[in-house]
Design a protein around this motif. Structure first.
Motif: not given
Length: 68
Positions: A1-17, A24-29, A46-49
């Motif tokens: 279970m995740t500690d409720s005091k730690i924020a989770r921040i989404g990092i979304v890269t939108v790229s077909d290729r 390689e996704d370089r924007g997200g990193p 919390v990363a998504r490509v």
């Protein structure tokens, strides 16, 4: 279970290729590296490509907000 005091921040890269693994996704990193430098509170990424498809973008953002 995740500690409720730690924020989770989404990092979304939108790229077909990048989502297909054609390159390689370089924007997200890059965003992750920047956030690690400037955010001083405890947090975890919390990363998504994903492909550049409106319905997928909408579902991903909703999932990140409602679930993550």
């Amino acid at each position: 279970m995740t500690d409720s005091k730690i924020a989770r921040i989404g990092i979304v890269t939108v790229s077909d290729r990048a989502s297909r693994g054609e390159y390689e996704d370089r924007g997200g990193p890059a965003i992750l590296a920047y956030m690690q430098e400037v955010v001083t509170s405890p947090w975890e990424p919390v990363a998504r490509v994903i492909a550049d498809e409106q319905a997928l973008i909408e579902r991903t953002l909703i999932e990140l907000v409602d679930v993550e």
